[in-house]
Design an enzyme around this catalytic site. Structure first.
Site, mmCIF file in Angstrom:
data_model
loop_
_atom_site.group_PDB
_atom_site.id
_atom_site.type_symbol
_atom_site.label_atom_id
_atom_site.label_comp_id
_atom_site.label_asym_id
_atom_site.label_seq_id
_atom_site.Cartn_x
_atom_site.Cartn_y
_atom_site.Cartn_z
ATOM 1 C CG PHE A 22 -1.897 1.032 1.413
ATOM 2 C CD1 PHE A 22 -3.122 0.950 0.776
ATOM 3 C CD2 PHE A 22 -1.661 2.102 2.269
ATOM 4 C CE1 PHE A 22 -4.100 1.925 0.975
ATOM 5 C CE2 PHE A 22 -2.622 3.072 2.472
ATOM 6 C CZ PHE A 22 -3.849 2.995 1.827
ATOM 7 C CB SER A 36 3.789 7.710 3.364
ATOM 8 O OG SER A 36 2.863 7.426 4.381
ATOM 9 N N PRO A 59 7.644 11.809 0.904
ATOM 10 C CG PRO A 59 9.679 11.879 -0.256
ATOM 11 C CD PRO A 59 8.233 11.523 -0.419
ATOM 12 C CB ILE A 116 6.347 1.798 0.465
ATOM 13 C CG1 ILE A 116 6.096 3.233 -0.012
ATOM 14 C CG2 ILE A 116 5.298 0.824 -0.077
ATOM 15 C CD1 ILE A 116 4.855 3.883 0.567
ATOM 16 N NE ARG A 119 16.112 -10.785 39.933
ATOM 17 C CZ ARG A 119 17.424 -10.955 39.975
ATOM 18 N NH1 ARG A 119 17.935 -12.181 39.867
ATOM 19 N NH2 ARG A 119 18.230 -9.935 40.121
ATOM 20 C CD GLU A 158 -2.463 0.713 8.840
ATOM 21 O OE1 GLU A 158 -3.672 0.771 9.125
ATOM 22 O OE2 GLU A 158 -1.849 -0.356 8.640
#
Length: 385
Positions: free
Chosen positions: A126, A129, A131, A160, A269, A365
């Site tokens: 997909f 986006s 720069p 990507i 622990r 996203e």
């Protein structure tokens, strides 16, 4: 064993519980080894394995948009992320990289691209986006120029996922320099298309395939167009509406794993002759972690249930689920590292891996800050005068 009591919630049908059981058994057998070395090869192998096991049918369904069951997508991502963040990534990108085709593609486009993705024979991506256009999609500058019997694409896409290994990209570009969101179109671009090249492979702290794509006089035919010119923004946002809750589900899976690891560490622990779990400060941390996980699960599966049962956009619900679940998981994993002490930052320890893996989910996203703006805008719009 992670808590599974939430599967009894009324958000789910029996088919969802059966899916969770099948995937849990498969993951326990198939995702036992840590991933090292060639990340590209590992992702290809994971896609092949998920396809062979039948789980990619939820990411690229046969029956089109109506079959995109968001509760199933969320359950798969939560389970895979609890076992392996890279396996979750491999599954998620098969869905995100074909979601726009499932929702808006023609019968011919679906028939051409979805079967191979569903079978694990092809890898999807997909490409939204740029720069200078990440969260601000309206700032997109990549151009799509109409030519005889096709379109010419020119520009850059970056960050990507699956860049460099994908067989096709769903690419968003601005049509004939029309400004704003109304000028964006979506195209399906096979990776072998002349004029498309990998400009840079991007290395990140939680390794997965990531790249910058360069389009130079990249010509695609008319049938590569998804929907109509100018519908690209609507297509992108509708796709993200579906997959944003699944990001929250992946964060939920990572948080559940972190809590499991922290519980085991606190019980084993010894401090001052007593288990760390006997310390009230540690008990308070564990209580907060469990509380935040359940709250996030309610938001994630509320959003998924709403989309599945009401078949409407869930912009507000999706933003709430992604924002809260990813921020929650960051907090829970950080507390798990703290409970582990120095061992928590040692390379190869699971909580250290989770600490690196969770960070990107608060950015991709739609960053957390963007989700807050979406929630505020939707809340204002829905309020009565």
């Amino acid at each position: 064993m992670a808590d599974k009591s939430y599967l009894r919630w009324p958000f789910f049908d029996q088919r969802h519980r059966d899916l969770s059981d099948r995937l849990e058994a498969w993951s326990a057998a198939a995702l036992t080894e840590p991933h090292h070395g060639d990340v590209d090869a590992t992702c290809r192998a994971l896609v092949t394995a998920l396809g062979a096991a039948g789980f990619l049918a939820d990411a690229a369904p046969e029956a089109g948009a109506a079959a995109l069951d968001v509760r199933s997508l969320c359950l798969v991502r939560e389970t895979l992320a609890r076992h392996s963040a890279l396996a979750d990534f491999a599954f998620a990108m098969q869905g995100l990289g074909t979601g726009s085709i499932t929702l808006y593609g023609t019968d011919e486009q679906r028939a051409r691209f979805l079967p191979a993705v569903r079978a694990g024979r092809a890898i999807a991506a997909f490409a939204l986006s740029e720069p200078d256009a990440g969260s601000d999609v309206a700032a997109m500058s990549m151009g799509a120029t109409k030519i005889d019997r096709g379109w010419r694409l020119d520009g850059l896409k970056t960050w990507i996922s699956n860049g460099g290994i994908a067989d096709h990209y769903v690419v968003f570009a601005r049509v004939d320099a029309v400004p704003g969101t109304k000028g964006i179109a979506a195209f399906i671009v096979p990776a072998a298309t002349p004029g498309l090249e990998i400009a840079e492979r991007i290395e990140v702290m939680a390794p997965h395939p990531l790249a910058t794509l360069r389009f130079t006089n990249c010509v695609v035919p008319d049938e590569a167009l998804l929907g109509n010119p100018g519908e690209g923004f609507k297509i992108a946002m509708a796709t993200l509406d579906i997959f944003r809750p699944t990001v929250g589900a992946a964060a939920l899976g990572m948080a559940r794993r972190a809590l499991d690891e922290a519980l085991a560490r606190a019980k084993s622990r010894m401090i001052g002759g007593k288990p760390l779990a006997d310390q009230q400060l540690i008990q308070a941390k564990l209580a907060d972690m469990a509380l935040q996980i359940d709250a996030a699960a309610l938001l994630v599966y509320r959003a998924a249930w709403t989309r599945d049962t009401e078949q409407r956009r869930i912009t507000r619900e999706a933003a709430m689920a992604k924002l809260y679940a990813t921020d929650m998981a960051q907090n829970v994993i950080d507390e798990a590292v703290q409970i582990f002490g120095g061992l928590g930052v040692k390379s190869g320890v699971k909580v250290e891996e989770l600490y690196r893996e969770i960070r990107a989910l608060r950015i991709y996203e739609g960053a957390s800050e963007v989700q807050k703006l979406i929630i505020a805008r939707q809340t204002l719009q829905e309020s009565t005068p």
